[in-house]
Design a protein around this motif. Sequence first.
Motif, mmCIF file in Angstrom:
data_model
loop_
_atom_site.group_PDB
_atom_site.id
_atom_site.type_symbol
_atom_site.label_atom_id
_atom_site.label_comp_id
_atom_site.label_asym_id
_atom_site.label_seq_id
_atom_site.Cartn_x
_atom_site.Cartn_y
_atom_site.Cartn_z
ATOM 1 N N VAL A 1 0.813 -1.209 0.000
ATOM 2 C CA VAL A 1 0.000 0.000 0.000
ATOM 3 C C VAL A 1 0.850 1.264 0.000
ATOM 4 O O VAL A 1 0.339 2.348 -0.311
ATOM 5 C CB VAL A 1 -0.943 0.009 1.228
ATOM 6 N N ARG A 2 2.137 1.174 0.340
ATOM 7 C CA ARG A 2 2.972 2.373 0.357
ATOM 8 C C ARG A 2 4.396 1.997 -0.069
ATOM 9 O O ARG A 2 4.998 1.087 0.502
ATOM 10 C CB ARG A 2 2.986 3.000 1.751
ATOM 11 N N ASN A 3 4.905 2.714 -1.095
ATOM 12 C CA ASN A 3 6.265 2.502 -1.601
ATOM 13 C C ASN A 3 6.767 3.857 -2.116
ATOM 14 O O ASN A 3 6.672 4.167 -3.308
ATOM 15 C CB ASN A 3 6.279 1.453 -2.703
ATOM 16 N N GLU A 4 7.250 4.669 -1.162
ATOM 17 C CA GLU A 4 7.674 6.031 -1.477
ATOM 18 C C GLU A 4 9.202 6.112 -1.621
ATOM 19 O O GLU A 4 9.939 5.294 -1.054
ATOM 20 C CB GLU A 4 7.216 7.002 -0.382
ATOM 21 N N GLN A 5 9.644 7.105 -2.385
ATOM 22 C CA GLN A 5 11.084 7.300 -2.583
ATOM 23 C C GLN A 5 11.726 7.825 -1.302
ATOM 24 O O GLN A 5 11.171 8.690 -0.619
ATOM 25 C CB GLN A 5 11.331 8.278 -3.731
ATOM 26 N N LEU A 6 12.909 7.305 -0.965
ATOM 27 C CA LEU A 6 13.644 7.714 0.227
ATOM 28 C C LEU A 6 14.689 8.760 -0.165
ATOM 29 O O LEU A 6 15.436 8.581 -1.127
ATOM 30 C CB LEU A 6 14.330 6.508 0.877
ATOM 31 N N HIS A 7 14.732 9.898 0.584
ATOM 32 C CA HIS A 7 15.689 10.970 0.319
ATOM 33 C C HIS A 7 16.818 10.890 1.349
ATOM 34 O O HIS A 7 16.567 10.899 2.557
ATOM 35 C CB HIS A 7 15.006 12.330 0.396
ATOM 36 N N VAL A 8 18.045 10.848 0.856
ATOM 37 C CA VAL A 8 19.218 10.681 1.720
ATOM 38 C C VAL A 8 20.257 11.744 1.349
ATOM 39 O O VAL A 8 20.498 12.007 0.156
ATOM 40 C CB VAL A 8 19.822 9.276 1.570
ATOM 41 N N PHE A 9 20.837 12.368 2.380
ATOM 42 C CA PHE A 9 21.938 13.300 2.148
ATOM 43 C C PHE A 9 23.212 12.484 1.922
ATOM 44 O O PHE A 9 23.400 11.430 2.524
ATOM 45 C CB PHE A 9 22.104 14.212 3.364
ATOM 46 N N PRO A 10 24.092 12.952 1.032
ATOM 47 C CA PRO A 10 25.296 12.169 0.706
ATOM 48 C C PRO A 10 26.113 11.814 1.941
ATOM 49 O O PRO A 10 26.297 12.626 2.850
ATOM 50 C CB PRO A 10 26.064 13.085 -0.250
ATOM 51 N N MET A 11 26.540 10.572 1.959
ATOM 52 C CA MET A 11 27.406 10.024 2.996
ATOM 53 C C MET A 11 26.729 10.030 4.377
ATOM 54 O O MET A 11 27.401 10.013 5.390
ATOM 55 C CB MET A 11 28.741 10.779 3.058
ATOM 56 N N MET A 12 25.441 10.055 4.353
ATOM 57 C CA MET A 12 24.684 10.067 5.611
ATOM 58 C C MET A 12 23.841 8.792 5.718
ATOM 59 O O MET A 12 23.728 8.009 4.779
ATOM 60 C CB MET A 12 23.773 11.308 5.685
ATOM 61 N N GLN A 13 23.214 8.621 6.883
ATOM 62 C CA GLN A 13 22.294 7.516 7.141
ATOM 63 C C GLN A 13 20.860 8.059 7.223
ATOM 64 O O GLN A 13 20.631 9.142 7.769
ATOM 65 C CB GLN A 13 22.645 6.803 8.445
ATOM 66 N N GLN A 14 19.922 7.294 6.683
ATOM 67 C CA GLN A 14 18.511 7.701 6.730
ATOM 68 C C GLN A 14 17.655 6.473 7.054
ATOM 69 O O GLN A 14 17.728 5.466 6.360
ATOM 70 C CB GLN A 14 18.083 8.305 5.385
ATOM 71 N N PRO A 15 16.836 6.513 8.131
ATOM 72 C CA PRO A 15 16.019 5.347 8.484
ATOM 73 C C PRO A 15 14.832 5.181 7.534
ATOM 74 O O PRO A 15 14.293 6.148 6.997
ATOM 75 C CB PRO A 15 15.563 5.660 9.912
ATOM 76 N N LEU A 16 14.429 3.930 7.336
ATOM 77 C CA LEU A 16 13.222 3.586 6.602
ATOM 78 C C LEU A 16 12.107 3.321 7.622
ATOM 79 O O LEU A 16 12.341 2.709 8.661
ATOM 80 C CB LEU A 16 13.410 2.345 5.734
ATOM 81 N N SER A 17 10.907 3.785 7.293
ATOM 82 C CA SER A 17 9.766 3.613 8.198
ATOM 83 C C SER A 17 8.545 3.197 7.391
ATOM 84 O O SER A 17 8.589 3.088 6.159
ATOM 85 C CB SER A 17 9.485 4.907 8.967
ATOM 86 N N ALA A 18 7.439 2.955 8.102
ATOM 87 C CA ALA A 18 6.185 2.596 7.431
ATOM 88 C C ALA A 18 5.653 3.740 6.596
ATOM 89 O O ALA A 18 4.758 3.533 5.762
ATOM 90 C CB ALA A 18 5.146 2.180 8.481
ATOM 91 N N ALA A 19 6.163 4.955 6.787
ATOM 92 C CA ALA A 19 5.704 6.074 5.974
ATOM 93 C C ALA A 19 6.176 5.970 4.535
ATOM 94 O O ALA A 19 5.582 6.582 3.645
ATOM 95 C CB ALA A 19 6.174 7.386 6.598
ATOM 96 N N VAL A 20 7.258 5.201 4.284
ATOM 97 C CA VAL A 20 7.777 5.077 2.924
ATOM 98 C C VAL A 20 7.624 3.652 2.384
ATOM 99 O O VAL A 20 7.645 3.441 1.173
ATOM 100 C CB VAL A 20 9.262 5.496 2.859
ATOM 101 N N LEU A 21 7.442 2.649 3.260
ATOM 102 C CA LEU A 21 7.334 1.263 2.804
ATOM 103 C C LEU A 21 6.393 0.523 3.738
ATOM 104 O O LEU A 21 6.691 0.365 4.936
ATOM 105 C CB LEU A 21 8.712 0.595 2.783
ATOM 106 N N LEU A 22 5.242 0.070 3.185
ATOM 107 C CA LEU A 22 4.229 -0.588 4.017
ATOM 108 C C LEU A 22 3.514 -1.640 3.186
ATOM 109 O O LEU A 22 3.018 -1.349 2.096
ATOM 110 C CB LEU A 22 3.215 0.427 4.566
ATOM 111 N N ALA A 23 3.447 -2.874 3.724
ATOM 112 C CA ALA A 23 2.712 -3.977 3.107
ATOM 113 C C ALA A 23 1.712 -4.514 4.119
ATOM 114 O O ALA A 23 1.999 -4.570 5.327
ATOM 115 C CB ALA A 23 3.657 -5.088 2.661
ATOM 116 N N VAL A 24 0.510 -4.919 3.636
ATOM 117 C CA VAL A 24 -0.541 -5.455 4.499
ATOM 118 C C VAL A 24 -1.160 -6.665 3.832
ATOM 119 O O VAL A 24 -0.972 -6.898 2.619
ATOM 120 C CB VAL A 24 -1.629 -4.398 4.794
ATOM 121 N N THR A 25 -1.917 -7.435 4.614
ATOM 122 C CA THR A 25 -2.687 -8.562 4.090
ATOM 123 C C THR A 25 -4.171 -8.213 4.137
ATOM 124 O O THR A 25 -4.586 -7.279 4.826
ATOM 125 C CB THR A 25 -2.423 -9.832 4.922
ATOM 126 N N ASN A 26 -4.973 -8.996 3.408
ATOM 127 C CA ASN A 26 -6.398 -8.676 3.331
ATOM 128 C C ASN A 26 -7.163 -9.035 4.601
ATOM 129 O O ASN A 26 -8.342 -8.736 4.709
ATOM 130 C CB ASN A 26 -7.033 -9.375 2.131
#
Length: 843
Positions: free
Chosen positions: A30-55
């Motif tokens: 239901v959610r697959n958004e592009q992740l924005h990262v500053f060069p040479m930095m770390q950026q966490p992934l969350s349910a706001a950018v990647l989310l899968a559900v079952t029926n």
Amino acid sequence: MFRWEASDQVHGTGSNVFTVAARALHISLVRNEQLHVFPMMQQPLSAAVLLAVTNDFNIQRSLVYVIRQAPSLGQLLLEEAGGVLVPVDNFTQRHLNDSRIVFEHTSPFSDLSASDMFVFDVETPFAEPLKNQEFHIEISVASPRGGGLERYLGLAPLVVAEGGQATVRQDNLNLSAVLEFIETYPGAGVAVRFPPQLIATVTSTPVNGIFTLRDRNMTEGYTFTVRDIERGRVRYEHDHSDTLTDSLGFTVHLAGNGSSPDVLLFNGSLNVSVTPVNDQPFTLVTSAPVLYVVHRQNAIITNHSLLTTDPDNVPKDIVYELMSAPDHGRLIHVDNFSVAVQSFSQEDVDAGRILYAHDGTNGSARFYFKVSDGKHNPKYSVFTIEVLPLTLELVNHTVIPLKQTSTVAYIMPRHLAANTNGNSNHIFYNVTRSPRFGRLYMNDQVIHTFGQSNIDKGEVLYMQTDLTEPSDNFRIDLWTWEASIRDVEVRVVVTPLVDTKPLIATVGGRTRLTLDHLDASQLATITGSNPVYKVKKRPRFGKLKKISRRTRRSGRSYEVQEFTHEDIRAGLIFYIARNLNLRADEPLHDHVHYILKVPAPGFQPAEGTLRLSLVESMEAGAALEEGAGPPRHLRPEILSPTGDIEDPSSNSESSSLFPGIPMDYIIVIVASVGAVMAVIALMVLVRCATRRRHSDKRSDVGMDGDVASLPPPLPTDSRPNSFMTDDMSELECRPPELPSSPRPGRHHHLHNGGSGGMGLAAHLTDSDASWPRDPSREVSPAVPQCKVTPLCADTTPRESPYDPHLAGYPYGVNTEQAEEWGLYEKHQPRTTNPMLRKNQYWV
């Protein structure tokens, strides 16, 4: 599916099948958004950018992301306990929800931005996996959501005293660190001029002060550089208002090289923290503070009664001190009732922690106090306490309903509730007269005193012990300290276990009472009996009538004072409305009060009301039912002059007395009854003829009668047409048979009661009726005797319900009149005759 059976070791249910139908389980991304990262930095992934559900939307279900192709410019890390990051090639949705998956950029690139991605599958048991899904990553210094530049900018809040000035330093806005990062960035020289240049632009100005650059006010769109910050040219001036915060909005751009535009690196704000200065005096807003307290009660001192404001101090710093204690009563703290309060703050007042407790003394009270902020001169004032009388009011006083077949009813606030201007927990009820047919209980104990708090909690109940009464009552006194209400009657009424609906009837017609109007089916099922309705108060504009089952075919009905549930089910009860003049738009309302009794033991009676609405026509009844179609029982019918039910429509296809039965069936039934009655009449005639012949043989030959004089014949109109049947029913015996023909030596004198009357000759054969006119059979007047047949006549005069002149009727002879006419002679019976009863003689 599976088979099962249940058994109690004696009886069993047999084999049964329990079937389970399983829906297919599906995974959706239901959610697959592009992740924005500053060069040479770390950026966490969350349910706001990647989310899968079952029926089935089961949050406990484990959804696993399996990495099929790893990112090329960085790596995926999992944050374990203790903050340790370890590389992973699969993770779960729960890890994403907790933001424990981190993308780390590790490979430098030769441009200002780059793109990366990884390919993954989503798997869960019992579902088809989602395969070859792509997740894209944007790596750029121009990414406003990257968050990497904040580490270089610093952005520590700028601290300034109230009304003072402060210079923006590098710990507040460190553009030099950003510039240094850009200069060492591998791809910076390709897209930007060298050496790189940063431009900061004001996007929003402060509200409680101003930012200046070289003593010039910085408005929106104003720019400044790294050198302006390094040399302390940017300053902030507070406007001396009693505010604590402010802010400056700005953006940071990387200047382009002429062929490319400026690159946005940051868009945010610089916060300002203002240190207040106590330079303004406080204000006692309530110059004449007053508190209203109920007699013998406690009252909270709120900021409506006592309020002091200070723009330079918080409420905690405003302190009240008592110069003298209250005249009577005392001030206490909610956390310690045993110690009188001598000082408190405005914060205590705002939080409602200070109480005044009245000691019961009449008259108002006061105390003196001073208030101070610790710097300015204190202020003195007097606090007045006005005492109000205690009041008690009964706000809810309704009947307590007790459902029929139940013996317990809880007393709720909607039934009995009192209100006071004091403490409602101190309202009590004393039972001065207990219920006559039940008891009051609380916590399984019989009670005579309870409080309003017990009623509010639903702890008080009434239990009926005598199940012969439909209602009960008890009396109580209410009190709280000095206030009281005496002798209040509380009624408990048993409500009938009946589904009821108003009956709509047409004037001048009849309406069948059905289960739609009174339905005691539930009561009948629970009690296993046939509930009885006893009419307590009749309707004003009509009658309740019942058709007897034995006389149902004849249409006879009679008014009833009681009827049963089965009578209603069988359709035997009708409401007969009087013929009234009504307006079509104004129905007339009526009602029937009844007592519903249960023949079975152990169940109390109940009183109820059936509401009636009389309308002028069926159309008005339909409109009264809000557009519903007219029910069958609203068919207009009229009453006969005798009060019986008649149907005005003669060509109806069904009986008016038995709606729904075809007329053909009724005709067949009536014809059959008529045929049976004809056969019975024929048998009676044959029987009478046989008795007549036997009577002739037993007659006495020697009995003579006086025929010298006969009474004149009665008028024709003095005999009702029904005298034969009516008088015979009154005599309650069968008439003796007359001889079919006269015998020698016997003299018969016949009297015909006129041309229109029916005399004795009407009961003889044709030959006997004609013999008085035969000269050969005439009797000499000198022999005035005849043989009179035995009649069932009483020695006492009998009153006829039809006509007093019954002497001319052969089976209704009045003995007094017969004696006057000389036709009466009393003899004792000479033979045993079963037709003669006590005080009956031969006449």
